[in-house]
Design a protein around this motif. Structure first.
Motif, PDB file in Angstrom:
ATOM      1  N   SER A 214       6.164   5.156  -6.701  1.00  0.00           N
ATOM      2  CA  SER A 214       5.251   4.671  -5.559  1.00  0.00           C
ATOM      3  C   SER A 214       3.791   4.725  -5.839  1.00  0.00           C
ATOM      4  N   ARG A 215       3.378   5.968  -6.540  1.00  0.00           N
ATOM      5  CA  ARG A 215       1.989   6.093  -7.029  1.00  0.00           C
ATOM      6  C   ARG A 215       1.553   4.970  -8.146  1.00  0.00           C
TER       7      ARG A 215
ATOM      8  N   TYR B 190       5.955   3.025  -0.939  1.00  0.00           N
ATOM      9  CA  TYR B 190       5.133   1.950  -1.057  1.00  0.00           C
ATOM     10  C   TYR B 190       5.625   0.920  -0.081  1.00  0.00           C
TER      11      TYR B 190
ATOM     12  N   SER C  84       2.126   8.181   2.358  1.00  0.00           N
ATOM     13  CA  SER C  84       3.089   9.185   2.155  1.00  0.00           C
ATOM     14  C   SER C  84       4.203   9.140   1.214  1.00  0.00           C
ATOM     15  N   ASN C  85       3.918   8.700   0.064  1.00  0.00           N
ATOM     16  CA  ASN C  85       4.650   8.857  -1.119  1.00  0.00           C
ATOM     17  C   ASN C  85       5.715   7.599  -1.223  1.00  0.00           C
TER      18      ASN C  85
ATOM     19  N   GLY D  91       8.170   9.363  -5.861  1.00  0.00           N
ATOM     20  CA  GLY D  91       7.032   9.207  -5.319  1.00  0.00           C
ATOM     21  C   GLY D  91       6.171   9.056  -6.525  1.00  0.00           C
ATOM     22  N   ASP D  92       6.434   9.304  -7.765  1.00  0.00           N
ATOM     23  CA  ASP D  92       5.793   8.844  -9.038  1.00  0.00           C
ATOM     24  C   ASP D  92       5.789   7.244  -9.150  1.00  0.00           C
TER      25      ASP D  92
ATOM     26  N   ALA E 112       0.922   1.696  -6.649  1.00  0.00           N
ATOM     27  CA  ALA E 112      -0.143   1.675  -5.635  1.00  0.00           C
ATOM     28  C   ALA E 112      -1.618   1.769  -6.593  1.00  0.00           C
ATOM     29  N   GLN E 113      -1.401   2.510  -7.679  1.00  0.00           N
ATOM     30  CA  GLN E 113      -2.337   2.650  -8.772  1.00  0.00           C
ATOM     31  C   GLN E 113      -2.662   1.345  -9.163  1.00  0.00           C
TER      32      GLN E 113
ATOM     33  N   LYS F 110       0.702  -1.073   0.128  1.00  0.00           N
ATOM     34  CA  LYS F 110       0.158  -0.154   0.080  1.00  0.00           C
ATOM     35  C   LYS F 110       0.921   1.116  -0.009  1.00  0.00           C
ATOM     36  N   LEU F 111       0.229   2.192  -0.460  1.00  0.00           N
ATOM     37  CA  LEU F 111       0.683   3.690  -0.395  1.00  0.00           C
ATOM     38  C   LEU F 111       0.572   4.483   0.814  1.00  0.00           C
TER      39      LEU F 111
ATOM     40  N   SER G 193      11.930   4.729  -2.606  1.00  0.00           N
ATOM     41  CA  SER G 193      10.507   4.371  -2.941  1.00  0.00           C
ATOM     42  C   SER G 193       9.503   3.239  -2.358  1.00  0.00           C
TER      43      SER G 193
END
Length: 242
Positions: free
Chosen positions: A206-207, A92, A89-90, A203-204, A210-211, A86-87, A235
């Motif tokens: 990690s997101r 993973y 705070s930026n 953070g990109d 998560a996405q 899960k994500l 990350s």
């Protein structure tokens, strides 16, 4: 004078913090020390090496380091393992089921494998027959499976196929032959794909993970070992939230 077999004793203040942290857990990892004590990977690894046999046991067959709890020490704090990555705070945070896939061909791919090994994360992947790479034979300590063919196309396809998503680390916007092939295969096999270049931030990554709820991540690309390692370390967190 310490020998190669006996790491130097860490400073007393750092050692006290490390012992207090370790005794709060039943099992520990290098990344746990790294994150909580704000150390580099190298310093965390050295600290773990010194504590091994004193406060932590060597890695067992499942890749776990169990804490050696002195008589009278309080029990470990209760912790809840993540059921899925899960994500937060930026970052993973990785569930125990998370796995790195790589072919061991480039600096980026070797960085992914080295990070997984160093952080005791699950990993694997396909590599060409006879463990062939442009730099020579892939060392045996990387636990990869050889494809029937020595053609790069096969192991690239199978690694993309067997993963939830592929991340391609590149030093610029331009994709080289291998990276471009991975992108095309990801599109063909309908797998999420991210080209991570210097214009993006950790953070990109990690997101993106998560996405797409990634639990098996294929890493490839032409970036250097050091630059890829830096992004992965920022990350990904290999332990449950504690």
């Amino acid at each position: 004078m310490p020998t190669d077999e006996e790491p130097c004793r860490p400073p007393d203040d750092l050692l006290a913090q490390a012992i207090e942290l370790v005794l709060r857990h039943d099992t520990v990892t290098i990344s746990l020390l790294q994150r909580h004590l704000r150390l580099s990977y190298s310093s965390s690894s050295h600290l773990m090496a010194w504590m091994e046999g004193r406060f932590v046991q060597p890695l067992d067959e499942k890749g776990l380091r169990h804490v050696i709890r002195p008589a009278g020490a309080p029990p470990a704090e209760p912790r809840v393992a993540l059921k899925a990555s899960k994500l937060v705070s930026n970052f993973y945070f990785l569930a125990p089921t998370f796995r790195i896939v790589s072919g061991g061909q480039t600096g980026a791919e070797l960085a992914a494998l080295d990070w997984a090994i160093g952080n005791e994360a699950a990993y694997g992947g396909w590599c060409p027959r006879d463990r062939r790479s442009a730099a020579g034979r892939i060392p045996d300590h990387y636990l990869l499976t050889e494809t029937p063919s020595d053609d790069d196309a096969q192991h690239i396809r199978w690694n993309v196929r067997d993963s939830d998503a592929t991340v391609i680390f590149t030093p610029g916007d331009v994709l080289d032959g291998t990276s471009g092939r991975a992108v095309r295969l990801a599109q063909e096999l309908q797998r999420p794909c991210l080209q991570f270049h210097p214009g993006l931030r950790p953070g990109d990554l990690s997101r993106f993970l998560a996405q797409h709820q990634v639990e098996v991540l294929n890493i490839t690309g032409s970036s250097s070992h050091s630059s890829t390692t830096k992004i992965i370390e920022i990350s990904l967190i290999t332990t449950s939230i504690d």
